[in-house]
Design a protein around this motif. Sequence first.
Motif, PDB file in Angstrom:
ATOM      1  N   GLY A   1      11.133   9.236 -18.439  1.00 11.51           N
ATOM      2  CA  GLY A   1      12.337   8.588 -17.933  1.00 11.51           C
ATOM      3  C   GLY A   1      12.838   9.245 -16.667  1.00 11.51           C
ATOM      4  N   GLY A   2      12.810  10.573 -16.643  1.00  8.25           N
ATOM      5  CA  GLY A   2      13.229  11.296 -15.440  1.00  8.25           C
ATOM      6  C   GLY A   2      12.347  10.977 -14.251  1.00  8.25           C
ATOM      7  N   GLU A   3      11.048  10.820 -14.499  1.00  7.72           N
ATOM      8  CA  GLU A   3      10.125  10.484 -13.415  1.00  7.72           C
ATOM      9  C   GLU A   3      10.432   9.097 -12.849  1.00  7.72           C
ATOM     10  N   VAL A   4      10.713   8.135 -13.728  1.00 10.90           N
ATOM     11  CA  VAL A   4      11.008   6.771 -13.270  1.00 10.90           C
ATOM     12  C   VAL A   4      12.325   6.733 -12.503  1.00 10.90           C
ATOM     13  N   LEU A   5      13.342   7.464 -12.996  1.00  7.16           N
ATOM     14  CA  LEU A   5      14.633   7.502 -12.300  1.00  7.16           C
ATOM     15  C   LEU A   5      14.504   8.162 -10.932  1.00  7.16           C
ATOM     16  N   GLY A   6      13.734   9.246 -10.883  1.00  4.27           N
ATOM     17  CA  GLY A   6      13.483   9.879  -9.593  1.00  4.27           C
ATOM     18  C   GLY A   6      12.757   8.944  -8.648  1.00  4.27           C
ATOM     19  N   LEU A   7      11.837   8.162  -9.205  1.00  2.00           N
ATOM     20  CA  LEU A   7      11.102   7.179  -8.417  1.00  2.00           C
ATOM     21  C   LEU A   7      12.041   6.115  -7.846  1.00  2.00           C
ATOM     22  N   LEU A   8      12.968   5.613  -8.656  1.00  2.53           N
ATOM     23  CA  LEU A   8      13.914   4.618  -8.162  1.00  2.53           C
ATOM     24  C   LEU A   8      14.741   5.185  -7.008  1.00  2.53           C
ATOM     25  N   GLY A   9      15.206   6.420  -7.165  1.00  6.43           N
ATOM     26  CA  GLY A   9      15.975   7.044  -6.095  1.00  6.43           C
ATOM     27  C   GLY A   9      15.166   7.229  -4.826  1.00  6.43           C
ATOM     28  N   ARG A  10      13.917   7.682  -4.963  1.00  3.09           N
ATOM     29  CA  ARG A  10      13.056   7.885  -3.789  1.00  3.09           C
ATOM     30  C   ARG A  10      12.761   6.565  -3.099  1.00  3.09           C
ATOM     31  N   THR A  11      12.540   5.523  -3.899  1.00  2.00           N
ATOM     32  CA  THR A  11      12.231   4.220  -3.309  1.00  2.00           C
ATOM     33  C   THR A  11      13.403   3.703  -2.494  1.00  2.00           C
TER      34      THR A  11
ATOM     35  N   VAL B   1       4.928   5.313  -5.818  1.00  2.00           N
ATOM     36  CA  VAL B   1       4.972   5.366  -7.283  1.00  2.00           C
ATOM     37  C   VAL B   1       3.829   6.188  -7.874  1.00  2.00           C
ATOM     38  N   GLY B   2       2.924   6.687  -7.043  1.00  3.14           N
ATOM     39  CA  GLY B   2       1.887   7.598  -7.503  1.00  3.14           C
ATOM     40  C   GLY B   2       0.829   6.965  -8.386  1.00  3.14           C
ATOM     41  N   LEU B   3       0.386   5.758  -8.022  1.00  6.55           N
ATOM     42  CA  LEU B   3      -0.575   5.044  -8.858  1.00  6.55           C
ATOM     43  C   LEU B   3      -1.904   4.775  -8.152  1.00  6.55           C
ATOM     44  N   ARG B   4      -2.162   5.489  -7.086  1.00  7.32           N
ATOM     45  CA  ARG B   4      -3.372   5.235  -6.297  1.00  7.32           C
ATOM     46  C   ARG B   4      -4.635   5.334  -7.156  1.00  7.32           C
ATOM     47  N   ASP B   5      -4.667   6.273  -8.097  1.00 10.26           N
ATOM     48  CA  ASP B   5      -5.878   6.470  -8.917  1.00 10.26           C
ATOM     49  C   ASP B   5      -5.874   5.629 -10.196  1.00 10.26           C
TER      50      ASP B   5
ATOM     51  N   GLY C   1       5.381   5.791 -19.164  1.00 13.67           N
ATOM     52  CA  GLY C   1       5.955   6.092 -17.860  1.00 13.67           C
ATOM     53  C   GLY C   1       5.171   5.464 -16.729  1.00 13.67           C
ATOM     54  N   GLN C   2       3.841   5.480 -16.848  1.00 16.05           N
ATOM     55  CA  GLN C   2       3.008   4.860 -15.816  1.00 16.05           C
ATOM     56  C   GLN C   2       3.201   3.345 -15.797  1.00 16.05           C
ATOM     57  N   GLN C   3       3.326   2.738 -16.975  1.00 16.76           N
ATOM     58  CA  GLN C   3       3.554   1.290 -17.019  1.00 16.76           C
ATOM     59  C   GLN C   3       4.873   0.919 -16.345  1.00 16.76           C
ATOM     60  N   GLN C   4       5.908   1.731 -16.564  1.00 16.89           N
ATOM     61  CA  GLN C   4       7.180   1.426 -15.927  1.00 16.89           C
ATOM     62  C   GLN C   4       7.103   1.648 -14.418  1.00 16.89           C
ATOM     63  N   ARG C   5       6.285   2.576 -13.976  1.00 15.49           N
ATOM     64  CA  ARG C   5       6.091   2.760 -12.531  1.00 15.49           C
ATOM     65  C   ARG C   5       5.417   1.531 -11.920  1.00 15.49           C
ATOM     66  N   VAL C   6       4.485   0.924 -12.673  1.00 13.04           N
ATOM     67  CA  VAL C   6       3.885  -0.334 -12.212  1.00 13.04           C
ATOM     68  C   VAL C   6       4.969  -1.405 -12.075  1.00 13.04           C
ATOM     69  N   ALA C   7       5.847  -1.473 -13.079  1.00 16.02           N
ATOM     70  CA  ALA C   7       6.924  -2.473 -13.048  1.00 16.02           C
ATOM     71  C   ALA C   7       7.855  -2.245 -11.859  1.00 16.02           C
ATOM     72  N   VAL C   8       8.116  -0.982 -11.527  1.00 14.23           N
ATOM     73  CA  VAL C   8       8.962  -0.671 -10.369  1.00 14.23           C
ATOM     74  C   VAL C   8       8.276  -1.133  -9.085  1.00 14.23           C
ATOM     75  N   ALA C   9       7.000  -0.817  -8.934  1.00 14.82           N
ATOM     76  CA  ALA C   9       6.263  -1.246  -7.739  1.00 14.82           C
ATOM     77  C   ALA C   9       6.240  -2.770  -7.637  1.00 14.82           C
TER      78      ALA C   9
ATOM     79  N   ASP D   1       0.831  -1.204   0.000  1.00 11.99           N
ATOM     80  CA  ASP D   1       0.000   0.000   0.000  1.00 11.99           C
ATOM     81  C   ASP D   1       0.868   1.257   0.000  1.00 11.99           C
ATOM     82  N   ALA D   2       1.944   1.243   0.775  1.00 10.34           N
ATOM     83  CA  ALA D   2       2.859   2.380   0.807  1.00 10.34           C
ATOM     84  C   ALA D   2       3.572   2.540  -0.533  1.00 10.34           C
ATOM     85  N   LEU D   3       3.941   1.420  -1.161  1.00  9.93           N
ATOM     86  CA  LEU D   3       4.598   1.472  -2.469  1.00  9.93           C
ATOM     87  C   LEU D   3       3.709   2.147  -3.510  1.00  9.93           C
ATOM     88  N   ILE D   4       2.416   1.845  -3.457  1.00  7.78           N
ATOM     89  CA  ILE D   4       1.475   2.427  -4.414  1.00  7.78           C
ATOM     90  C   ILE D   4       1.511   3.951  -4.333  1.00  7.78           C
ATOM     91  N   ASP D   5       1.639   4.471  -3.114  1.00  7.31           N
ATOM     92  CA  ASP D   5       1.738   5.919  -2.956  1.00  7.31           C
ATOM     93  C   ASP D   5       3.092   6.450  -3.415  1.00  7.31           C
TER      94      ASP D   5
END
Length: 249
Positions: free
Chosen positions: A184-194, A136-140, A152-160, A130-134
Amino acid sequence: MTTTTVTRAAARVVDAVKVYGGGDTAVRALDGVSVDFPAGRFTAIMGPSGSGKSTLMHCAAGLDTLTSGTARIGDTDLSTLDDRRLTLLRRDRVGFVFQAFNLVPTLTVAENITLPLDLAGRRGDTEWVDALIDVVGLRDRLHHRPAELSGGQQQRVAVARAFAGRPDVVFADEPTGNLDSRSGGEVLGLLGRTVRQTGRTVVMVTHDPVAAAHADEVVFLADGRLVDRMDAPSADKVLDRMKAFEVPS
């Protein structure tokens, strides 16, 4: 009195050699590489084409075997595992993010994220997912299917999905290769934040200095050998280092 902090390695290879083929046509993709990937850190692997960076990641992750040397996830020597135990280790302790998103088109976002846990018959930590979903910003988007998402959203799913089972280390192979620069920048930022928010470990292969600049450290390979490491990289510093590999025309 001086206190020394020892950082545990989430993954490492020691004297890693990988040879493809034999005789006069043998290709030495890795030539005695020893490198640790520290726990709780984001490490990028870079090098020119043919440097061995993808081979290093595949062998460190247990997707390929070394010709000689050792590869470890934590304290586990991968060479001691039979196929079944190696499969279980990859399932339970390693996450993967690839250039192709590899989502199941008939499943929703929520179902894709928990798919590895479901296949393993594990309930997983629902609070963690549940925390991961937030993160990666995919709650909706949880009830959408991949075709209804941007790249970009599909890759965020793959990261989660890669982090859902709380793996020791997540390996990412050119994770922004199919994305535009903004996504790409959003996904890289997501990896760093995670990494920062969950204490997990990421090892990423990339050819892009801008992508590498999102990492805590860059490991450089050339001709199958480890040639340099760089802490706190910037795109300019990485680009300058990569220029040293260029062969004058």
